[in-house]
Every structure is written in C-alpha cells, then in structure tokens.
Scaffold this active site. Structure first.
Site, mmCIF file in Angstrom:
data_model
loop_
_atom_site.group_PDB
_atom_site.id
_atom_site.type_symbol
_atom_site.label_atom_id
_atom_site.label_comp_id
_atom_site.label_asym_id
_atom_site.label_seq_id
_atom_site.Cartn_x
_atom_site.Cartn_y
_atom_site.Cartn_z
ATOM 1 N N GLY A 198 0.755 -1.022 0.001
ATOM 2 C CA GLY A 198 -0.459 -0.083 0.242
ATOM 3 C C GLY A 198 0.910 1.504 0.538
ATOM 4 O O GLY A 198 0.337 2.582 0.473
ATOM 5 N N THR A 199 2.078 1.340 -0.246
ATOM 6 C CA THR A 199 2.771 2.462 -1.264
ATOM 7 C C THR A 199 2.358 3.642 -1.669
ATOM 8 O O THR A 199 2.175 4.742 -1.419
ATOM 9 C CB THR A 199 4.150 2.438 -1.292
ATOM 10 O OG1 THR A 199 4.400 2.005 -2.167
ATOM 11 C CG2 THR A 199 5.009 1.655 -0.259
ATOM 12 N N ASN A 200 1.615 3.380 -2.920
ATOM 13 C CA ASN A 200 0.791 3.835 -3.113
ATOM 14 C C ASN A 200 -0.471 4.748 -3.084
ATOM 15 O O ASN A 200 -1.120 5.452 -2.739
ATOM 16 C CB ASN A 200 -0.084 3.493 -4.887
ATOM 17 C CG ASN A 200 1.998 3.620 -5.865
ATOM 18 O OD1 ASN A 200 1.610 4.225 -6.593
ATOM 19 N ND2 ASN A 200 1.979 1.952 -6.066
ATOM 20 N N MET A 223 -3.752 -6.790 -7.428
ATOM 21 C CA MET A 223 -3.306 -7.523 -8.031
ATOM 22 C C MET A 223 -4.299 -8.522 -8.721
ATOM 23 O O MET A 223 -4.565 -9.812 -9.502
ATOM 24 C CB MET A 223 -2.721 -8.803 -7.087
ATOM 25 C CG MET A 223 -1.361 -8.030 -7.364
ATOM 26 S SD MET A 223 -0.366 -6.912 -8.365
ATOM 27 C CE MET A 223 1.353 -6.215 -7.423
ATOM 28 N N ILE A 249 -7.168 -9.425 -11.971
ATOM 29 C CA ILE A 249 -7.840 -8.843 -12.789
ATOM 30 C C ILE A 249 -9.095 -8.875 -13.061
ATOM 31 O O ILE A 249 -9.662 -9.550 -12.489
ATOM 32 C CB ILE A 249 -7.388 -8.966 -14.157
ATOM 33 C CG1 ILE A 249 -6.010 -9.089 -14.598
ATOM 34 C CG2 ILE A 249 -7.813 -9.172 -15.402
ATOM 35 C CD1 ILE A 249 -5.093 -10.155 -15.849
ATOM 36 N N ASN A 304 -5.736 2.907 -13.142
ATOM 37 C CA ASN A 304 -4.714 1.934 -12.313
ATOM 38 C C ASN A 304 -3.079 2.436 -12.737
ATOM 39 O O ASN A 304 -2.928 3.200 -13.414
ATOM 40 C CB ASN A 304 -4.726 0.607 -13.223
ATOM 41 C CG ASN A 304 -3.905 -0.350 -12.867
ATOM 42 O OD1 ASN A 304 -3.577 -0.783 -11.562
ATOM 43 N ND2 ASN A 304 -3.095 -1.135 -14.150
ATOM 44 N N HIS A 314 0.766 1.348 -13.536
ATOM 45 C CA HIS A 314 1.382 -0.080 -13.948
ATOM 46 C C HIS A 314 2.626 0.409 -13.937
ATOM 47 O O HIS A 314 3.317 1.427 -14.362
ATOM 48 C CB HIS A 314 0.766 -0.217 -15.168
ATOM 49 C CG HIS A 314 1.783 -1.458 -16.052
ATOM 50 N ND1 HIS A 314 1.808 -3.251 -15.116
ATOM 51 C CD2 HIS A 314 2.888 -1.615 -16.331
ATOM 52 C CE1 HIS A 314 2.657 -3.443 -15.188
ATOM 53 N NE2 HIS A 314 2.916 -2.755 -16.452
HETATM 54 C C1 GAR Z 1 3.303 -0.645 -7.191
HETATM 55 O O1 GAR Z 1 4.919 -0.229 -8.140
HETATM 56 C C2 GAR Z 1 2.206 -1.032 -8.288
HETATM 57 O O2 GAR Z 1 2.793 -0.287 -9.204
HETATM 58 C C3 GAR Z 1 2.629 -2.473 -8.801
HETATM 59 O O3 GAR Z 1 2.391 -2.828 -7.362
HETATM 60 C C4 GAR Z 1 2.871 -2.486 -6.591
HETATM 61 C C5 GAR Z 1 2.584 -2.629 -5.750
HETATM 62 O O4 GAR Z 1 2.522 -1.696 -4.354
HETATM 63 N N1 GAR Z 1 0.783 -3.238 -9.281
HETATM 64 C C6 GAR Z 1 0.930 -3.583 -10.337
HETATM 65 O O5 GAR Z 1 1.940 -4.822 -10.790
HETATM 66 C C7 GAR Z 1 -0.465 -4.344 -10.709
HETATM 67 N N2 GAR Z 1 -0.765 -4.382 -12.319
HETATM 68 P P1 GAR Z 1 2.530 -0.941 -2.867
HETATM 69 O O6 GAR Z 1 1.287 -2.429 -3.319
HETATM 70 O O7 GAR Z 1 3.302 -0.393 -1.678
HETATM 71 O O8 GAR Z 1 1.472 0.240 -3.410
#
Ligand code: GAR
Length: 208
Positions: free
Chosen positions: A12-14, A91, A93, A108, A110
C-alpha cells in the site's frame, strides 16, 4: 466532492501516497472514502485504519472464479457510491462486469512503460525482472484508465527512470515508485476529480 475508492492487495505505498496527497490538500475535489483489499493481511489496510478511512476485505481466495469475485467487488463499489476507483497495487484482473459499469472511472498504476512489459502475468516484481532480462535502458510507470483488456486502457500520465547496469528488481522497483508512481498517481487522481481529463477517440488528454 468525488468519492474515491482505492483497491489494494499488498503493502500500500501507493495508497499512502494518495493519503499523504489528500492530507496536504493536493487531491482537489476528491476524498478517499473506502479502501477495499483482496488480501486480509495487506499492510495497506493498516495504513487506511491509521487514517480513519473505512475498509472492506473481499478475499480473492474465497471466490472460485474471477467473474464471481468481480461481482462482489462491483456490489461493494455500488454500495460505496464510488465516483472514482483507484487500483493501487491491486493484483487481480477485474471482469468486464466492473469495467463496463465504470467506464473511464477506474485508474490503475502499472510499474512499466505501457505498451511494454504489461498485460496478464506482468505485476509487481515480475515486471522489473522482465525489464532487466530484456536489457532496456529506460523504464517507468504508467497511470491509465482500466478497460476490459489488462493494461490496455487509455494512458493518462507516464514517467521514466534510467535502468542502471547493477539494478536488481527490488532496486528498480523502488526507484520507479519513488520517482514516478508516488507522484503521478496522486496527480492523475486530482486531475480526474477536477474533471481535467478529456477522452477523445478513446484516448485520454489532460487539461492542466
Ligand atoms: C506497485 O509498484 C504497483 O505499480 C504494482 O505493484 C506495486 C504495489 O505496491 N502494480 C502492479 O503490478 C499491478 N499490475 P504498493 O502496494 O506498495 O502500492
């Protein structure tokens, strides 16, 4: 004010970048009203709780098919009256029952430069492993709308970083997150909430 529902599966850093942006007034006309996780153990849930954001857990493991899972997600999104859905490290689809119900309303992030290193099977560290295997010199992240095809919806924003010769997938992932994902995702969300993204002939154009 638009209701933003964020879908997560992991660290969940995003999501944190979105929460920080909202707390510092950088998400104009939008509020994160719910976080939905496909994984009961996702640290992202803690981040939401720490910020008093309501959470729901809809475990992917409890559904035998993608369609059934997507129906459960759709039901939750409708109940939450979502105006914008953000997939922030989600994660799974989603089936077209969700994408068709929310056209140009699902964003999203990516972790590569679409149309390279994307589509089914390209997620998380696997993306960065493929980038390093290929030997490309630039990578980055793409913020895009979600349609019925994986990673194929209209591109809103992209940003790049250099790939260095001694990168590991983890180091490259961190560089892309810090320099691109955590900046461009909140920016795209704020633009959406201010109705500053136009769709023309299936492509997205930002009015700054
Ligand atoms: C992030 O790098 C995101 O771009 C990627 O997973 C990571 C999740 O990090 N997403 C995908 O690959 C989706 N196809 P987070 O949980 O720390 O945000």
């Amino acid at each position: 004010m638009k209701n933003i529902v964020v879908l997560v599966s992991g660290g969940g850093t995003n999501l944190q970048a979105l929460i920080d942006a909202e707390n510092s007034g950088n998400i104009k006309n939008g509020k994160i009203t719910c976080v939905i996780s496909s994984n009961p153990d996702a640290y992202a849930l803690k981040r939401a709780e720490n910020n008093n954001i309501p959470t729901r857990v809809i475990p992917r493991k409890e559904y035998s098919s993608s369609v059934d899972y997507s129906k459960a997600i759709l039901n939750a999104l409708n109940e939450e009256k979502a105006d914008l859905i953000v997939l922030a490290g989600f994660m799974t689809i989603l089936d077209k029952c969700v994408t068709e119900a929310y056209p140009y309303k699902i964003i999203n992030v990516h972790p590569a430069l679409i149309p390279s290193f994307c589509g089914e099977g390209f997620y998380g560290l696997k993306v960065h492993e493929a980038v390093l295997d290929y030997g490309v010199k630039l990578s980055g992240a793409t913020i895009h709308f979600v349609n019925e095809k994986a990673d194929a919806g209209a591109i809103i924003l992209q940003g790049t970083v250099n790939v260095l010769h001694d990168d590991t997938p983890e180091i490259l992932q961190k560089r892309i997150m810090e320099n691109v994902e955590w900046k461009l995702l909140p920016k795209a969300v704020s633009l959406f909430c201010q109705d500053k993204i136009d769709i023309i002939n299936g492509k997205a154009f930002v009015r700054e």
